[in-house]
Design a protein around this motif. Structure first.
Motif, PDB file in Angstrom:
ATOM      1  N   ALA A  55       0.943  -1.244   0.075  1.00 47.51           N
ATOM      2  CA  ALA A  55       0.037  -0.077   0.149  1.00 47.51           C
ATOM      3  C   ALA A  55       1.094   1.277   0.165  1.00 47.51           C
ATOM      4  N   GLU A  56       1.994   1.349   0.753  1.00 47.99           N
ATOM      5  CA  GLU A  56       2.877   2.369   0.734  1.00 47.99           C
ATOM      6  C   GLU A  56       3.589   2.486  -0.378  1.00 47.99           C
ATOM      7  N   ASP A  57       3.901   1.610  -0.970  1.00 46.35           N
ATOM      8  CA  ASP A  57       4.577   1.496  -2.303  1.00 46.35           C
ATOM      9  C   ASP A  57       3.735   2.091  -3.339  1.00 46.35           C
ATOM     10  N   GLN A  58       2.345   1.666  -3.410  1.00 48.67           N
ATOM     11  CA  GLN A  58       1.346   2.276  -4.449  1.00 48.67           C
ATOM     12  C   GLN A  58       1.085   3.746  -4.065  1.00 48.67           C
ATOM     13  N   LEU A  59       1.163   3.910  -2.714  1.00 49.86           N
ATOM     14  CA  LEU A  59       0.919   5.490  -2.472  1.00 49.86           C
ATOM     15  C   LEU A  59       2.032   6.317  -3.334  1.00 49.86           C
ATOM     16  N   MET A  60       3.392   5.987  -2.984  1.00 50.64           N
ATOM     17  CA  MET A  60       4.585   6.620  -3.507  1.00 50.64           C
ATOM     18  C   MET A  60       4.763   6.698  -4.982  1.00 50.64           C
ATOM     19  N   SER A  61       4.253   5.699  -5.718  1.00 45.71           N
ATOM     20  CA  SER A  61       4.043   5.599  -6.980  1.00 45.71           C
ATOM     21  C   SER A  61       2.791   6.451  -7.578  1.00 45.71           C
ATOM     22  N   GLY A  62       1.896   6.614  -6.835  1.00 46.94           N
ATOM     23  CA  GLY A  62       0.848   7.560  -7.239  1.00 46.94           C
ATOM     24  C   GLY A  62       1.288   9.056  -7.107  1.00 46.94           C
ATOM     25  N   GLU A  63       2.082   9.172  -6.138  1.00 39.78           N
ATOM     26  CA  GLU A  63       2.649  10.702  -6.072  1.00 39.78           C
ATOM     27  C   GLU A  63       3.436  10.998  -7.319  1.00 39.78           C
ATOM     28  N   ASP A  64       4.240   9.830  -7.543  1.00 37.00           N
ATOM     29  CA  ASP A  64       5.274  10.214  -8.873  1.00 37.00           C
ATOM     30  C   ASP A  64       4.423  10.391 -10.018  1.00 37.00           C
ATOM     31  N   PHE A  65       3.072   9.610 -10.278  1.00 34.90           N
ATOM     32  CA  PHE A  65       2.332   9.929 -11.415  1.00 34.90           C
ATOM     33  C   PHE A  65       1.827  11.141 -11.251  1.00 34.90           C
ATOM     34  N   LYS A  66       1.297  11.802 -10.414  1.00 32.31           N
ATOM     35  CA  LYS A  66       0.859  12.973 -10.075  1.00 32.31           C
ATOM     36  C   LYS A  66       1.787  14.110 -10.464  1.00 32.31           C
ATOM     37  N   ILE A  67       2.845  13.991 -10.080  1.00 33.61           N
ATOM     38  CA  ILE A  67       3.937  15.021 -10.307  1.00 33.61           C
ATOM     39  C   ILE A  67       4.364  14.798 -11.698  1.00 33.61           C
ATOM     40  N   LEU A  68       4.438  13.924 -12.362  1.00 31.01           N
ATOM     41  CA  LEU A  68       4.677  13.801 -13.873  1.00 31.01           C
ATOM     42  C   LEU A  68       3.606  14.128 -14.895  1.00 31.01           C
ATOM     43  N   SER A  69       2.449  13.692 -14.354  1.00 30.19           N
ATOM     44  CA  SER A  69       1.144  14.139 -15.151  1.00 30.19           C
ATOM     45  C   SER A  69       0.957  15.724 -15.342  1.00 30.19           C
ATOM     46  N   GLU A  70       1.418  16.452 -14.190  1.00 32.98           N
ATOM     47  CA  GLU A  70       1.169  18.012 -14.066  1.00 32.98           C
ATOM     48  C   GLU A  70       2.126  18.283 -14.877  1.00 32.98           C
ATOM     49  N   ARG A  71       3.462  17.915 -14.929  1.00 37.17           N
ATOM     50  CA  ARG A  71       4.610  18.437 -15.990  1.00 37.17           C
ATOM     51  C   ARG A  71       4.254  18.214 -17.386  1.00 37.17           C
ATOM     52  N   LEU A  72       3.738  16.746 -17.505  1.00 32.81           N
ATOM     53  CA  LEU A  72       3.456  16.534 -18.888  1.00 32.81           C
ATOM     54  C   LEU A  72       2.319  17.278 -19.524  1.00 32.81           C
ATOM     55  N   ILE A  73       1.515  17.691 -18.763  1.00 29.45           N
ATOM     56  CA  ILE A  73       0.287  18.346 -19.359  1.00 29.45           C
ATOM     57  C   ILE A  73       0.885  19.650 -19.752  1.00 29.45           C
ATOM     58  N   ARG A  74       1.491  20.501 -18.709  1.00 27.28           N
ATOM     59  CA  ARG A  74       2.361  21.606 -19.010  1.00 27.28           C
ATOM     60  C   ARG A  74       2.995  21.671 -20.414  1.00 27.28           C
ATOM     61  N   LEU A  75       3.725  20.443 -20.549  1.00 23.71           N
ATOM     62  CA  LEU A  75       4.537  20.531 -21.687  1.00 23.71           C
ATOM     63  C   LEU A  75       3.814  20.386 -22.899  1.00 23.71           C
ATOM     64  N   ALA A  76       2.880  19.639 -22.633  1.00 25.95           N
ATOM     65  CA  ALA A  76       1.783  19.590 -24.189  1.00 25.95           C
ATOM     66  C   ALA A  76       1.124  21.039 -24.307  1.00 25.95           C
ATOM     67  N   GLU A  77       0.963  21.688 -23.362  1.00 26.05           N
ATOM     68  CA  GLU A  77       0.436  23.163 -23.406  1.00 26.05           C
ATOM     69  C   GLU A  77       1.480  23.934 -24.208  1.00 26.05           C
ATOM     70  N   ARG A  78       2.547  23.844 -23.661  1.00 23.69           N
ATOM     71  CA  ARG A  78       3.840  24.820 -24.252  1.00 23.69           C
ATOM     72  C   ARG A  78       4.010  24.296 -25.650  1.00 23.69           C
ATOM     73  N   ALA A  79       4.137  22.903 -26.046  1.00 19.77           N
ATOM     74  CA  ALA A  79       4.407  22.551 -27.327  1.00 19.77           C
ATOM     75  C   ALA A  79       3.115  22.989 -28.256  1.00 19.77           C
ATOM     76  N   GLY A  80       2.020  23.381 -27.812  1.00 18.40           N
ATOM     77  CA  GLY A  80       1.046  24.112 -28.484  1.00 18.40           C
ATOM     78  C   GLY A  80       0.139  23.029 -29.338  1.00 18.40           C
ATOM     79  N   ILE A  81       0.011  21.903 -28.693  1.00 20.85           N
ATOM     80  CA  ILE A  81      -0.719  20.700 -28.968  1.00 20.85           C
ATOM     81  C   ILE A  81      -2.312  21.400 -29.164  1.00 20.85           C
ATOM     82  N   ARG A  82      -3.068  21.081 -30.049  1.00 17.49           N
ATOM     83  CA  ARG A  82      -4.132  21.359 -30.337  1.00 17.49           C
ATOM     84  C   ARG A  82      -5.080  20.380 -30.820  1.00 17.49           C
TER      85      ARG A  82
END
Length: 108
Positions: A80-107
């Protein structure tokens, strides 16, 4: 309720909530890659709600231990703790990937 049964229910709650959060984060990235940024942010917000719920269950276990209560460590709690830590990684990476997609001008 037996102590281990209560702990195991908490572990399953963490695992379930984090699984839902990760699914939302992945879907949010997919939406961003398709140029649907408002939907991506909304889906990431759903993920945040699931992640927060999981974190709350974990915080209750940590508080219990800090107050001297018994929290037996077993493979389910470790998972459960391992899953919680990996969930935090997903959260951080998804935030950054969304910003990158916006900056790349994907429409859409």
């Amino acid at each position: 309720m037996e102590e281990n049964e209560s702990l195991h229910l908490s572990c399953f709650e963490i695992i379930s909530q984090v699984g839902m959060a990760r699914s939302c984060y992945v879907e949010a990235v997919d939406l961003a890659c398709d140029g649907s940024f408002d939907e991506a942010r909304a889906k990431a917000g759903e993920g945040d709600a699931f992640f927060t719920a999981a974190h709350g269950v974990h915080t209750a276990l940590v508080t219990q231990a800090a107050q001297g209560g018994a929290v037996p460590v077993d493979i389910l709690l470790v998972h459960a703790e391992d899953q919680l830590m990996s969930g935090e990684d997903f959260k951080i990476l998804s935030e950054r990937l969304i910003r990158l997609a916006e900056r790349a001008g994907i429409r859409a």
